[in-house]
Write an enzyme that holds these catalytic residues in place. Sequence first.
Site, mmCIF file in Angstrom:
data_model
loop_
_atom_site.group_PDB
_atom_site.id
_atom_site.type_symbol
_atom_site.label_atom_id
_atom_site.label_comp_id
_atom_site.label_asym_id
_atom_site.label_seq_id
_atom_site.Cartn_x
_atom_site.Cartn_y
_atom_site.Cartn_z
ATOM 1 N N GLY A 43 109.968 51.244 26.595
ATOM 2 C CA GLY A 43 110.025 51.776 27.946
ATOM 3 C C GLY A 43 111.393 52.239 28.392
ATOM 4 O O GLY A 43 111.572 52.649 29.533
ATOM 5 N N HIS A 44 112.371 52.196 27.514
ATOM 6 C CA HIS A 44 113.755 52.538 27.906
ATOM 7 C C HIS A 44 114.334 53.519 26.903
ATOM 8 O O HIS A 44 114.980 53.109 25.956
ATOM 9 C CB HIS A 44 114.606 51.274 27.958
ATOM 10 N N PHE A 45 114.170 54.710 27.025
ATOM 11 C CA PHE A 45 113.481 55.579 27.962
ATOM 12 C C PHE A 45 112.304 56.231 27.254
ATOM 13 O O PHE A 45 112.275 56.281 26.037
ATOM 14 C CB PHE A 45 114.426 56.664 28.480
ATOM 15 N N ILE B 76 116.824 54.107 24.016
ATOM 16 C CA ILE B 76 118.209 53.652 23.832
ATOM 17 C C ILE B 76 118.297 52.197 24.282
ATOM 18 O O ILE B 76 117.463 51.714 25.044
ATOM 19 C CB ILE B 76 119.241 54.523 24.587
#
Length: 145
Positions: free
Chosen positions: A45-47, A52
């Site tokens: 979920g990041h991103f 990252i």
Amino acid sequence: MNSKQIIALLPYQDPFLFVDDLTEISSKGISGHYTFKKETHFYKGHFKNNPITPGVILTECMAQIGLVCLGIYILKDEFVENTNPKIALTSSQVDFFLPVYPGEKVTVVSEKEVFRFNKLKCNVKMYNEKGDLICRGKISGMIKA
């Protein structure tokens, strides 16, 4: 006290252990490595479509290697087998310059600024495999055997 002994005393475990190895250890500073696993949950979920490593995780990696491992080494005479160190992060100020991608190996280099009354303050830097500076900052914490 060697790298394996210090890592064994850390109060962390997978998936929240961000220390693979310690390469230089002295009462003045410490350095070590960690490789961020591609399958780690936060990359989902990041991103979206461009994973990252979150800055808070980079800060945690810097703190585990650069502060906690160094603190354990400095207090090595107070630790016995099965000791569970008490640790509290008291402050961190980190500047970020480059991203860290899944599967990337980083090196953390820490220099002790001051250690007094069980409070350790360090200047910590993180580099990628090319030797480029990813982030740097001051991290402080309390550690007790």
